[in-house]
Design a protein around this motif. Structure first.
Motif, PDB file in Angstrom:
ATOM      1  N   ARG A  74       0.833  -1.200   0.000  1.00 43.70           N
ATOM      2  CA  ARG A  74       0.000   0.000   0.000  1.00 43.70           C
ATOM      3  C   ARG A  74       0.874   1.260   0.000  1.00 43.70           C
ATOM      4  O   ARG A  74       0.646   2.200  -0.766  1.00 43.70           O
ATOM      5  N   LEU A  75       1.900   1.281   0.847  1.00 37.26           N
ATOM      6  CA  LEU A  75       2.801   2.425   0.884  1.00 37.26           C
ATOM      7  C   LEU A  75       3.545   2.595  -0.439  1.00 37.26           C
ATOM      8  O   LEU A  75       3.736   3.727  -0.913  1.00 37.26           O
ATOM      9  N   THR A  76       3.956   1.485  -1.024  1.00 31.73           N
ATOM     10  CA  THR A  76       4.644   1.549  -2.314  1.00 31.73           C
ATOM     11  C   THR A  76       3.755   2.207  -3.361  1.00 31.73           C
ATOM     12  O   THR A  76       4.190   3.082  -4.119  1.00 31.73           O
ATOM     13  N   GLU A  77       2.495   1.803  -3.400  1.00 30.42           N
ATOM     14  CA  GLU A  77       1.542   2.383  -4.347  1.00 30.42           C
ATOM     15  C   GLU A  77       1.386   3.887  -4.126  1.00 30.42           C
ATOM     16  O   GLU A  77       1.433   4.679  -5.078  1.00 30.42           O
ATOM     17  N   LEU A  78       1.236   4.303  -2.872  1.00 31.25           N
ATOM     18  CA  LEU A  78       1.050   5.719  -2.560  1.00 31.25           C
ATOM     19  C   LEU A  78       2.284   6.540  -2.929  1.00 31.25           C
ATOM     20  O   LEU A  78       2.171   7.641  -3.484  1.00 31.25           O
TER      21      LEU A  78
END
Length: 212
Positions: A74-78
């Motif tokens: 999720r953090l990677t996507e953001l």
């Protein structure tokens, strides 16, 4: 250079015992980053071995659980969405912090380089932000890894606590670690001081992420 780690009958990494006759006398061998790299090139470690070099010691990292992996994804996507073309986002890859320390943070945001870091791993002077995601590793990350990032000069580290669902922001690095820390919880935004494009809502970090 001392002996690298061996494996037991099940193929698991056994404790590193460099120069055992000296260990018995109370002396311990500290591997360098270059020696650690040569071990990997020699096949002592496989791609499945999650190990990192901390103060010259080779340490096995805790396994990645499903919740941990989901939040890292999720953090990677953001981050990638906000930083495309502006910064380099590295996921669970090494960074070099001196001659004897090469940890593998969950996420690193570093300055862009033409080489894309194919010639070396990012160093403290390259890095905008380190992010560690923690559940069972929380105490170790908080007491051992985060202060090392500060002492090495990494400008900012975020520690994502999966159990509390909060993010602690560490800034103002110095010889004792980080001088400043701020906790961000549900309803708060978390902002990176060194790269203004990174402004995330804590709620977005955990959006759709549930314990199994």
């Amino acid at each position: 250079m001392g002996h690298g780690p061996g494996r037991d009958r099940k193929g698991r990494i056994m404790a590193v015992a460099a120069e055992p006759e000296r260990v018995a006398e109370g002396r311990r061998y500290r591997f360098t980053v270059d020696e650690f790299a040569r071990m990997g090139e020699a096949g002592i470690f496989t791609e499945d071995d999650r190990v990192e070099l901390i103060d010259g010691e080779i340490l096995e990292m805790t396994p990645i659980g499903a919740l941990h992996a989901a939040v890292v994804s999720r953090l990677t996507e953001l981050l990638v969405t906000r930083l495309a073309g502006k910064a380099y986002v590295s996921v669970q890859n090494p960074i070099r912090l001196g001659d004897h320390t090469e940890p593998q943070p969950d996420l690193v945001v570093a300055r862009r380089r033409d080489s894309l870091y194919t010639d070396r791993h990012p160093e403290a002077g390259d890095i905008h932000l380190v992010i560690e995601v923690a559940d069972s590793s929380l105490r170790y990350d908080k007491q051992e890894k985060v202060p090392r990032y500060g002492r090495a000069g990494v400008p900012e580290t975020w520690l994502v606590d999966l159990d509390a669902r909060e993010v602690t922001v560490y800034s103002e690095p110095g010889p004792d670690g980080y001088a400043n820390q701020r906790v961000r919880r549900a309803g708060d935004d978390v902002v990176a001081g060194s790269i203004p494009e990174i402004r995330l809502a804590v709620d977005d970090v955990f959006a759709g992420v549930r314990r199994g």
